[in-house]
Design a protein around this motif. Structure first.
Motif, short mmCIF file in Angstrom:
data_model
loop_
_atom_site.label_atom_id
_atom_site.label_comp_id
_atom_site.label_asym_id
_atom_site.label_seq_id
_atom_site.Cartn_x
_atom_site.Cartn_y
_atom_site.Cartn_z
N GLU A 127 8.49 15.82 47.30
CA GLU A 127 7.17 16.39 47.52
C GLU A 127 6.18 15.32 47.09
O GLU A 127 6.28 14.80 45.98
CB GLU A 127 6.95 17.66 46.70
CG GLU A 127 5.56 18.23 46.85
CD GLU A 127 5.30 19.43 45.95
OE1 GLU A 127 4.15 19.91 45.95
OE2 GLU A 127 6.22 19.88 45.25
N TYR A 129 2.02 14.30 46.96
CA TYR A 129 0.62 14.71 47.15
C TYR A 129 -0.04 13.81 48.19
O TYR A 129 0.29 12.63 48.30
CB TYR A 129 -0.16 14.66 45.85
CG TYR A 129 0.30 15.64 44.81
CD1 TYR A 129 0.70 16.93 45.16
CD2 TYR A 129 0.34 15.30 43.47
CE1 TYR A 129 1.10 17.84 44.21
CE2 TYR A 129 0.74 16.20 42.50
CZ TYR A 129 1.12 17.47 42.87
OH TYR A 129 1.53 18.37 41.93
N ASP A 130 -0.99 14.38 48.90
CA ASP A 130 -1.64 13.60 49.96
C ASP A 130 -2.58 12.52 49.42
O ASP A 130 -3.14 11.74 50.19
CB ASP A 130 -2.34 14.50 50.99
CG ASP A 130 -3.54 15.25 50.46
OD1 ASP A 130 -3.94 15.05 49.30
OD2 ASP A 130 -4.10 16.06 51.23
N ASP A 145 9.23 13.84 57.91
CA ASP A 145 8.34 14.92 57.51
C ASP A 145 8.98 16.26 57.81
O ASP A 145 9.52 16.48 58.90
CB ASP A 145 7.02 14.81 58.27
CG ASP A 145 6.13 13.72 57.72
OD1 ASP A 145 5.45 13.98 56.72
OD2 ASP A 145 6.14 12.60 58.28
N ARG A 148 3.81 20.31 55.60
CA ARG A 148 2.67 20.09 54.71
C ARG A 148 2.36 21.42 54.04
O ARG A 148 2.24 22.44 54.71
CB ARG A 148 1.47 19.63 55.55
CG ARG A 148 0.25 19.33 54.74
CD ARG A 148 -0.92 18.91 55.65
NE ARG A 148 -1.92 18.25 54.86
CZ ARG A 148 -2.35 17.02 55.08
NH1 ARG A 148 -1.89 16.32 56.08
NH2 ARG A 148 -3.27 16.49 54.29
N ARG A 150 -0.36 23.40 51.90
CA ARG A 150 -1.80 23.32 51.70
C ARG A 150 -2.19 23.65 50.27
O ARG A 150 -1.69 24.60 49.68
CB ARG A 150 -2.52 24.24 52.68
CG ARG A 150 -2.21 23.88 54.13
CD ARG A 150 -2.90 24.76 55.14
NE ARG A 150 -2.72 26.17 54.84
CZ ARG A 150 -3.61 27.11 55.18
NH1 ARG A 150 -4.70 26.80 55.83
NH2 ARG A 150 -3.38 28.37 54.88
N THR A 152 -1.76 22.58 47.17
CA THR A 152 -0.71 22.86 46.18
C THR A 152 -1.06 22.40 44.77
O THR A 152 -0.41 22.81 43.82
CB THR A 152 0.61 22.18 46.58
OG1 THR A 152 0.37 20.78 46.74
CG2 THR A 152 1.17 22.76 47.85
N ASP A 161 -3.29 18.71 49.24
CA ASP A 161 -2.09 19.16 49.92
C ASP A 161 -0.88 18.33 49.48
O ASP A 161 -1.03 17.27 48.87
CB ASP A 161 -2.24 19.01 51.44
CG ASP A 161 -3.33 19.89 52.03
OD1 ASP A 161 -3.87 20.76 51.31
OD2 ASP A 161 -3.65 19.70 53.22
N SER A 162 0.30 18.82 49.82
CA SER A 162 1.54 18.10 49.57
C SER A 162 2.30 17.94 50.88
O SER A 162 2.29 18.84 51.72
CB SER A 162 2.46 18.88 48.63
OG SER A 162 1.92 19.00 47.36
N PHE A 163 2.96 16.80 51.01
CA PHE A 163 3.89 16.59 52.11
C PHE A 163 5.30 16.81 51.58
O PHE A 163 5.62 16.41 50.46
CB PHE A 163 3.82 15.15 52.64
CG PHE A 163 2.49 14.78 53.21
CD1 PHE A 163 2.07 15.28 54.43
CD2 PHE A 163 1.65 13.92 52.53
CE1 PHE A 163 0.85 14.92 54.97
CE2 PHE A 163 0.43 13.55 53.05
CZ PHE A 163 0.02 14.05 54.27
#
Length: 180
Positions: A127, A129-130, A145, A148, A150, A152, A161-163
């Motif tokens: 995980e 973070y953006d 990927d 995403r 939203r 988080t 957000d997190s990927f």
């Protein structure tokens, strides 16, 4: 010791705890971590005992450049699920002057090779973070990927957000050119 092309991964020892604590508390790095508070040496000692020594679902290492006896980072496979053969990865190149020199990429490649080839994992994920540009390195190495999430985390006065990214053993084998 696990050797990569540029780095080697070594067992975490108690003597490494102060440097790991400093990196975790540095605001430049903390913005990338789930942990939101400053950590004391006592926190790190508890982490060491509970996760590094007593928990077989954590395989954690310090990172050293090959031919040098200096710790420049840390990495690990954490929350390993031995039944489903999955793990999350964690990585930090904490020494600022060692960033952008390929140590992070080699650390991650060495770690995932260990995870797939030695631990027989099927899925390694993360995980991110953006706010973390390292996500592009993970994608370049071969992580895909998954989604995403939203808002988080709350960092620097705003929600981010997190990927979610992962690599499967079959992805790894394809990258390595292994035929089935």
């Amino acid at each position: 010791m696990i050797r990569g092309k540029k780095v080697s991964l070594h067992a975490v020892e108690k003597e490494h705890l102060p440097i790991l604590q400093n990196w975790r508390n540095d605001p430049e790095y903390r913005k990338y971590y789930r942990e939101y508070r400053e950590l004391t040496l006592s926190h790190k000692e508890n982490w060491y005992k509970n996760k590094i020594v007593d928990d077989d679902t954590w395989q954690f290492f310090v990172v050293k450049p090959n031919k040098e006896d200096v710790v420049i980072g840390s990495c690990g496979l954490i929350y390993i699920n031995w039944v489903h053969r999955t793990a999350e990865f964690s990585i930090t190149i904490g020494e600022q002057n060692c960033r952008g020199k390929g140590y992070g990429s080699d650390t991650l490649r060495t770690l995932i090779k260990y995870g797939f080839e030695e631990l027989n994992l099927n899925r390694i994920w993360c995980e991110v973070y953006d706010n973390n540009d390292a996500v592009e390195i993970y994608r370049h190495i071969g992580f895909k990927d998954e989604g995403r999430m939203r808002q988080t985390a709350y960092k620097n006065g705003k929600y981010i957000d997190s990927f979610l990214l992962s690599m499967l053993r079959e992805d790894y084998d394809q990258i390595k050119g292994v035929s089935k």
